[in-house]
Design a protein around this motif. Structure first.
Motif, short mmCIF file in Angstrom:
data_model
loop_
_atom_site.label_atom_id
_atom_site.label_comp_id
_atom_site.label_asym_id
_atom_site.label_seq_id
_atom_site.Cartn_x
_atom_site.Cartn_y
_atom_site.Cartn_z
N LYS C 172 24.55 36.10 61.27
CA LYS C 172 25.68 36.32 60.37
C LYS C 172 26.97 36.24 61.16
O LYS C 172 27.10 36.84 62.22
CB LYS C 172 25.56 37.69 59.73
N GLY C 173 27.89 35.44 60.67
CA GLY C 173 29.20 35.42 61.29
C GLY C 173 30.03 36.53 60.67
O GLY C 173 30.71 36.33 59.70
N ILE C 174 29.92 37.72 61.24
CA ILE C 174 30.62 38.86 60.64
C ILE C 174 32.06 38.89 61.15
O ILE C 174 32.32 38.86 62.35
CB ILE C 174 29.89 40.16 60.97
N THR C 175 32.99 38.91 60.21
CA THR C 175 34.39 38.79 60.54
C THR C 175 34.83 39.75 61.65
O THR C 175 35.48 39.35 62.61
CB THR C 175 35.24 39.03 59.28
N TYR C 176 34.44 41.03 61.51
CA TYR C 176 34.98 41.99 62.47
C TYR C 176 34.38 41.85 63.86
O TYR C 176 35.02 42.20 64.85
CB TYR C 176 34.84 43.42 61.92
N THR C 177 33.17 41.30 63.95
CA THR C 177 32.63 41.02 65.28
C THR C 177 33.46 39.93 65.93
O THR C 177 33.78 39.99 67.12
CB THR C 177 31.18 40.52 65.17
N GLN C 178 33.84 38.95 65.13
CA GLN C 178 34.64 37.86 65.64
C GLN C 178 36.00 38.37 66.10
O GLN C 178 36.54 37.91 67.11
CB GLN C 178 34.86 36.82 64.54
N VAL C 179 36.54 39.32 65.35
CA VAL C 179 37.83 39.90 65.73
C VAL C 179 37.69 40.53 67.11
O VAL C 179 38.51 40.30 68.01
CB VAL C 179 38.28 40.95 64.70
N ALA C 180 36.63 41.30 67.29
CA ALA C 180 36.41 41.96 68.58
C ALA C 180 36.27 40.91 69.68
O ALA C 180 36.80 41.06 70.77
CB ALA C 180 35.17 42.83 68.51
N GLN C 181 35.54 39.84 69.34
CA GLN C 181 35.34 38.80 70.35
C GLN C 181 36.67 38.14 70.73
O GLN C 181 36.92 37.84 71.89
CB GLN C 181 34.33 37.76 69.85
N TYR C 182 37.52 37.95 69.73
CA TYR C 182 38.81 37.36 70.06
C TYR C 182 39.58 38.28 71.00
O TYR C 182 40.18 37.83 71.97
CB TYR C 182 39.66 37.09 68.81
N CYS C 183 39.56 39.58 70.70
CA CYS C 183 40.31 40.53 71.52
C CYS C 183 39.82 40.49 72.97
O CYS C 183 40.61 40.42 73.90
CB CYS C 183 40.20 41.95 70.96
N VAL C 184 38.51 40.52 73.14
CA VAL C 184 37.94 40.48 74.48
C VAL C 184 38.37 39.19 75.17
O VAL C 184 38.82 39.18 76.32
CB VAL C 184 36.41 40.56 74.41
N LEU C 185 38.27 38.11 74.42
CA LEU C 185 38.56 36.79 74.96
C LEU C 185 40.02 36.67 75.41
O LEU C 185 40.31 36.26 76.54
CB LEU C 185 38.22 35.81 73.85
N VAL C 186 40.92 37.09 74.55
CA VAL C 186 42.32 36.88 74.86
C VAL C 186 42.75 37.81 75.98
O VAL C 186 43.50 37.44 76.88
CB VAL C 186 43.21 37.03 73.60
N PHE C 187 42.23 39.00 75.98
CA PHE C 187 42.52 39.97 77.03
C PHE C 187 42.03 39.41 78.37
O PHE C 187 42.75 39.42 79.37
CB PHE C 187 41.81 41.28 76.70
#
Lengths: 206, 612, 574
Positions: C172-187
């Protein structure tokens, strides 16, 4: 003479028994040939049956390790020297068989052949095979077929063909035990066909 | 060690569960078997409660027949029977009927118990098989109730038809030729009217009409009709409601199949709730209706003991509410004059799905034609208020969400309703999804059927939007079945610290939602969940097996819900404490939830491509 | 604490975060939350889309490519950004109005043809495959370094992790997991960039540090120094490309139109309930992508300068191999840095040319994919920063892979199996088929991830070229020309694909020795030929359209209705 009278008496008594009272021992022998005087028993296998139920728990399969010639058997029955080594002496085999047959009804497909071997071998070893009665599924089937005026072909009375006639499953493996079971199952069907729901006396099978 | 018979061992080893068990299990099984020849003469000997056994079919074919003499299932090579009582210890009620005699392997209880103890997979296999048998027996029981029968089962005679230009005399001749009391008038295979005995009497003889005239002059045009796969109950309802004695039956393509008469129905057993509906349709005053409505709870209670299938309860109750509503509309029209234009009284939610319970509240609305005048609006505003208020008096509660015809928002024109639906479809916010779940279950109650059809056509067109389906699928997946990662029940806690499972919210509702989604996608115009699922077999959206499973689960959960509702106190409605269930029931329940979960996932997959 | 343990901890924590969010989202408790909040806010959706968009290729490889290829590497930056804009502006809003969830569905319905649909599905599957292959290599690089294993083992480990995360985790592409992944990634991307920018130029923002003077007091501009170093070592000037203008243009355009059709990102535009929110979240996505993409050139050049400085030494005479910094040794173990002391002076000497070429003075071979990951090590940043970058790389790969795997598995199990080949399969079989498809996709991608990267690069070029030449024109014509019929579209797609494929196969596989600007058509390299293929597609479609039957009336009306801004009032009028 006395023995003969005894036998006749036993025979008459047995005939009158109802099927539920007796225990059947359905037997098949593996032989090296057809002549009891020349050929030997390779193995004996039987299952018992009472009140129309075959009990697999009672299944026995004994191999004669004393057998000398394996002319025909290895190909047909799949028995080789190694299997023979797992067997017991002919004497032990016959003792066990005679014990099992005592006061039971012996059932074979073509009993004439098997019984010939049993009688001869037991006599030679000083044993006594005393079944209550002998039932031959081949003879029963033959009578039934003749009664229906069916023309009998040479092999229409083989075990496999009789079974096919009553829509019993095809068995591919051939050894004494499978054939004993196959005969027992055939007997179940025959009892049902003859009795058609009514309780039978042993005489109906003889 | 007992030697095993090679042929028997070979056969057994191929059968489930032995194909997954170690060889030792097969050996034990084989060497403890008894073999019998099962035939017509001895078939009554087996399946005795005094001697429970496991039976495995080696050859032959048999029917398993229950106490009501119905065939539960057909049994052939490789099938087991007799295991339910080995598992439960209950008395055996089924018996075996031989089609083709053959060999049966028998294992006694002691040996069965040994295998069950030693091999988990062995036990699981039979517990599961038992669960499946129970599920399918629920299914069987359903057809017992006569009012649940399909109409096609009552039809005995082919349709007697004539063209509209045939003379009245021709019609009379044909009717007496076939010995029927009515004739269907068709044009190009489709039904345009009905001519009955009574019409010949009242419209021809009494008025001295020339028997050479065409029958379309005297027939009842645009007659009420019913589809062959509807339930008898619906036919009865329709006939009572409109006081007609002849109801043409059509197939899905609107081709006439035959005529259902009130005599056909009378031949079926009479039942009280159905009579009550009839009485309601004849009531002439609000007071009378209220009086009848008071009988409903007691009646249902007594009736609930007589029926096996809860879906009949929902149908009856919805039928009663429909009847009350229709009658109130008639009374309003008597007091305030006939409606100034066509209108359609519709219902939503559980009433539309015919799943109503005694606690259900009103979900209804008025559908009006476009271009209404202010005066017309005022008339219908009055009608909505009157009907809703009187329904409350009759014991059907107000809707807390104000989905009632008395609410101006729920009393709109065709365009207004379409607009409303379109807004939700276009912007499927969570709130819109909530609305869709209520409003997309809609059913016609009274008024103009054409107007209602127009709405349906309009909805069908605007709902064909895959983004909307995706949003619905996502929404369905936001609700999860109460099964945890390790196959355990996930319990909820009530305020009074009771732990419970919500069978409705976490089970039945999900199935309803799934059925709705598929129905919208396929354009199935039904509201009832089981009917929707039935209709879906014609489409390739979901396999027949999955439909069957969903229906089974739905019935099982509703049944369990009803059973526990009658038995348990202290828990919120529709909830059960799984500790109260037997281990078998627990297992079945898990199985049902598992199937629902799978269907849920499949929805997310098919409609939303797995993204949430 | 040593880097390895820290990596385990930080990567472990990031995983715990994703799993935690997934459990929270699945628990059903979100339902009330969603209803109350009216769904996912546009900012969050923007982040989720950005996470989908930014793959391991963006995170790990892009700065690496720029770092090595200099100006020429910028084509990827421009192409991918342009692709996003194209997607957000030209495609998503219309597809949404069309009410179709996937591009193949759109093409199938718009061109009223099952053939067109199946072609589009196969195209989508192929693009996804090549994309995942890139991800697998990225994950492999991360694991090989931090678990100190060779790249092959790294890819295998990555394969297992992706399998558990995406396939067993419910896909499942769960939106909030993706949000967390973006945060980790950009940081993870910004922290080292900011650190290094501060150290090298004294600027906090890498974007400004990029164009500033060096902080060592020399007053030299960073880029000037880099140009100098590059020329000195026999590379072309960093800020000057070696590619011709037309080729750069063609490659950028091909990448742009090729990526615009990426199936997994389009879906994100559809999960936002309100049209207005879609626009806002698309804008946010652009911002979030820009944060990383504008940092990339800076990261690239900082890393390049630092790398050359540490290998060749401040004086340019080469560092003694014995005294080589630990990062060189660490990466040597993965096989991504190799050193061969050709002149036997015991010093490392990095310059242009292949290590295998005896005429070249180059003694060090550096895989460009390691630049971002090695960057903090080269700059001697604290261990936790190094660990953070690892977590970021994995986040980038996971978020994209999950989305792509979903596309592959649903395309195979639903579009091909359920809707085309075997309509009567049950839900269970469909879900199983999906899992198997995803597993196969992972396995095949892992194979490409392990085997020669040059091959992957060719296939990627192939994929983008094909998408540009087939998919994109079909979509554009489908939306903007109501007259376009199925014969035209299919003929266009087939000739577009045929032309592009022939060109690429000829230069990449049949006669690679001829692969030089002199032999190219219009001077366009195989990477950029997709854009010519696209033009061929348009022309053929237009010609065939003239010769064949007209599009059915109802399809024309449908196309009219998506382009017309008339709202809902029209939709249900009688």
């Amino acid at each position: 003479m006395q023995k003969l009278v005894q036998k006749a008496f036993r025979y008459l008594k047995a005939k009158g028994k109802s099927l539920d009272e007796v225990e059947f021992v359905v037997l098949d022998l593996e032989l090296t040939g057809l002549d009891p005087k020349v050929h030997e028993i390779v193995s004996a296998a039987w299952v018992t049956m009472c009140s129309d139920r075959i009990q697999l728990k009672s299944a026995m399969h004994i191999i004669n390790s004393d057998v000398k010639q394996l002319d025909q058997s290895p190909v047909y029955h799949g028995i080789d020297e190694q299997t023979l080594n797992e067997g017991v002496s002919l004497e032990a085999l016959m003792t066990e068989l005679c014990d099992a047959l005592h006061d039971k009804v012996l059932v074979c497909h073509n009993a004439y052949l098997d019984w010939g071997f049993i009688r001869l071998n037991s006599k030679a070893l000083g044993l006594e095979a005393l079944p209550l009665a002998i039932v031959d599924t081949m003879q029963i089937e033959k009578r039934r077929q003749l009664k229906q005026n069916t023309e009998l072909h040479q092999d229409s009375l083989t075990l496999a063909n009789c079974r096919t006639r009553y829509q019993l499953p095809d068995y591919e493996v051939h050894n004494a035990l499978t054939d004993a079971l196959a005969t027992a199952e055939l007997l179940l069907v025959l009892i049902n066909k003859i009795g058609a729901g009514k309780p039978l006396k042993l005489s109906a099978l003889m | 060690m007992t030697p095993e018979v090679a042929e028997v061992a070979k056969f057994v080893a191929l059968q489930a569960p032995f194909s997954q068990l170690p060889e030792a299990a097969t050996h034990y099984f084989v060497s403890h078997l008894e073999i019998v020849y099962l035939n017509k003469d001895n078939q009554s000997q087996w399946l005795k409660s005094t001697e429970p056994n496991l039976y495995l079919v080696r050859s032959g074919q048999y029917d398993l027949v229950n106490a009501k003499e119905e065939v539960i299932t057909q049994i052939a090579e490789g099938d087991y029977f007799g295991f339910p009582s080995l598992l439960t210890g209950d008395a055996i009620q089924n018996r075996i009927e031989v089609s083709t005699p053959g060999l049966i392997y028998i294992l006694n209880q002691t040996s069965f118990d040994y295998l069950r103890r030693e091999y988990k997979a062995f036990e699981q296999h039979f517990v599961r098989a038992h669960a499946n048998r129970l599920l399918s027996s629920h299914y069987q029981q359903k057809s017992d109730n006569w009012s649940e029968k399909k109409i096609s089962e009552l039809l005995t005679r082919k349709a007697i038809t004539l063209g509209p230009d045939a003379s009245i005399r021709d019609a009379a001749v044909k009717m007496s030729e076939h010995g029927v009391s009515s004739i269907m008038v068709t044009e190009q295979e489709s039904l345009i009217g009905v001519l009955t005995d009574r019409d010949l009497r009242n419209r021809v003889l009494a008025k001295d009409v020339d028997p050479n005239m065409a029958i379309n002059q005297v027939m009842t045009a645009k007659p009420k009709f019913i589809f062959e796969n509807n339930r008898v109950f619906s036919a009865l309802h329709l006939m009572l409601k409109h006081n007609i004695h002849h109801l043409p039956v059509l197939d899905e393509n609107y081709t006439p199949l035959g005529m259902l008469t009130s005599t056909d129905l009378l031949r079926q057993q009479k039942s009280d709730p159905v009579q009550l509906i009839g009485r309601i349709y004849k009531a002439t005053s609000v007071q009378q209706l209220r009086l009848y409505a008071q009988e409903i709870p007691a009646l249902l209670k007594s009736f609930s003991h007589n029926i096996d299938d809860i879906s009949v309860m929902g149908k009856l109750l919805s039928g009663l509410t429909d009847a009350l509503t229709s009658r109130l509309i008639r009374i309003y029209q008597q007091e305030h004059g006939t409606a100034p234009c066509a209108f359609s009284f519709i219902c939503f939610g559980s009433q539309a799905r015919e799943e109503q319970t005694l606690h259900s509240d009103q979900d209804n609305g008025l559908l009006l034609p476009n271009n209404l005048t202010e005066a017309q609006r005022a008339y219908f505003k009055g009608m909505g208020e009157f009907v809703c208020e009187q329904l409350v008096e009759c014991g059907i509660k107000r809707c807390p969400g104000n989905i009632m015809a008395s609410n101006p928002e729920c009393c709109g024109t065709l365009n207004e309703w379409s607009e409303r639906f379109f807004k939700w479809i276009k912007s499927p916010t969570p709130q819109a999804m909530l609305n869709c779940k209520i409003f997309f279950d809609l059913r016609f109650i009274d008024g103009s059927n054409e107007l209602y059809s127009d709405l349906c056509v309009s909805l069908e067109r605007i709902s064909k939007n895959e983004l909307f389906f995706a949003a619905m699928a996502t929404d369905i997946n936001a609700n999860s079945v109460p099964i945890g990662l390790f196959q355990q029940f996930k319990l909820e806690k009530s305020e009074s610290k009771h732990k419970y499972l919500d069978l409705k919210k976490r089970g039945v509702v999900i199935i309803n939602d799934i059925a709705r989604l598929y129905a919208l996608k396929a354009g199935v115009r039904r509201a009832n969940t089981l009917e929707r699922l039935d209709a879906l077999t014609k489409f390739n959206l979901i396999s027949a097996k999955d439909i069957y499973n969903l229906k089974d689960c739905w019935r099982y959960l509703t049944q369990l819900r009803l059973k526990t509702q009658l038995n348990k106190e202290g828990l919120p409605g529709n909830c059960i404490d799984p500790e109260m269930l037997t281990s078998l029931e627990k297992h079945q329940l898990k199985e049902a939830f598992y199937l629902i979960k799978q269907a849920q996932q499949a929805c997310a997959f098919k409609f939303a491509r797995g993204s949430l | 604490m040593d880097v390895k343990i820290l990596t385990f901890i930080i990567v472990g924590l990031s995983f715990a975060l994703y799993v935690g969010i997934a459990i929270w989202a699945r628990a059903g408790s979100t339902k009330e939350f969603y209803v109350a909040g009216g769904g996912v806010p546009p900012v969050a959706n923007g982040m989720a889309t950005a996470a989908d968009w930014m793959s391991a290729a963006s995170f790990i490889s892009m700065a690496g490519i720029i770092s090595f290829a200099g100006y020429d590497g910028g084509v990827y930056l421009m192409g991918w950004t342009g692709g996003y804009v194209l997607l957000a502006l030209c495609l998503a809003p219309y597809l949404r109005k069309f009410g179709k969830f996937t591009v193949p569905d759109f093409i199938g319905d718009r061109y009223y043809s099952q053939v067109a649909r199946v072609v589009a599905i196969l195209c989508a599957i192929f693009i996804c495959f090549t994309y995942i292959a890139g991800q697998m290599r990225g994950v492999g690089v991360v694991f090989s370094r931090f678990l100190e294993v060779d790249i092959e083992t790294g890819v295998y480990i990555g394969m297992v992790i992706v399998f558990f995360y995406a396939v067993l985790g419910g896909m499942k592409g769960i939106t909030y997991t993706q949000v967390a992944q973006y945060c980790v990634l950009v940081f993870a991307y910004l922290v080292p960039a900011v650190f290094i920018s501060l150290m090298m130029t004294g600027h906090l923002l890498p974007q400004t540090g990029f164009g500033a003077t060096l902080a060592d007091g020399s007053g030299v501009y960073m880029l000037d120094k880099l140009d100098g170093l590059s020329t000195e070592l026999g590379f072309s000037q960093y800020t000057e490309g070696s590619k011709s203008m037309i080729d750069v243009f063609a490659i950028t355009a091909a990448l742009m139109v090729g990526t615009a059709g990426l199936p997994h990102v389009i879906v994100r535009f559809f999960t936002v309930p309100k049209v207005k929110d879609t626009r806002i979240s698309a804008a946010w996505t652009l911002v979030f992508i820009a944060i990383v993409y504008t940092t990339a050139p800076a990261v690239a050049s900082f890393a390049r300068v630092n790398m050359i400085d540490t290998i060749n030494g401040k004086d340019g005479n080469g560092t003694l191999y014995e005294e080589a910094p630990t990062w060189v040794k660490n990466w040597e173990r993965t096989g991504l840095i190799t050193f061969e002391d050709k002149n036997g002076d015991g010093r490392m000497n990095y310059s242009a040319g292949k290590i295998s070429d005896p005429n070249s003075a180059n003694e060090v071979n550096i895989d460009r994919d390691i630049m971002v990951l090695a960057n903090p090590e080269i700059a001697n940043l604290p261990a936790w920063v190094i660990a953070l970058v690892a977590a970021g790389g994995i986040a980038a790969a996971l978020s994209t892979t999950a989305g792509l795997l979903l596309v592959i598995s649903t395309s195979v199990s639903h579009d091909l199996l359920k809707r085309t080949l075997k309509p009567d399969i049950s839900d269970k079989q469909e879900l199983l088929a999906a899992r198997l498809a995803a597993m196969t996709a992972i396995a095949i991608s892992a194979y490409f991830g392990i085997n020669p990267p040059g091959f992957v690069a060719s296939v990627v070029a192939f994929a983008f070229g094909l998408a540009a030449a087939s998919f994109f024109p079909a979509i554009i014509m489908g939306i903007f020309s109501k007259k376009m019929n199925k014969e035209g579209a299919i003929a266009g797609m087939i000739t577009g694909i045929g032309f592009t494929a022939a060109y690429i196969i000829y230069f990449k596989f049949i006669s690679p020795e001829l692969n030089a600007p002199a032999n190219w058509l219009f001077g366009i390299s195989p990477e950029g030929i997709g854009i010519i293929g696209m033009l061929v597609n348009f022309i053929v479609a237009a010609v065939v359209l003239k010769l064949t039957a007209e599009t059915p009336k109802e399809v024309q009306d449908m196309v009219d209705s998506i382009r017309n801004p008339k709202g809902s009032g029209e939709a249900h009028a009688h």
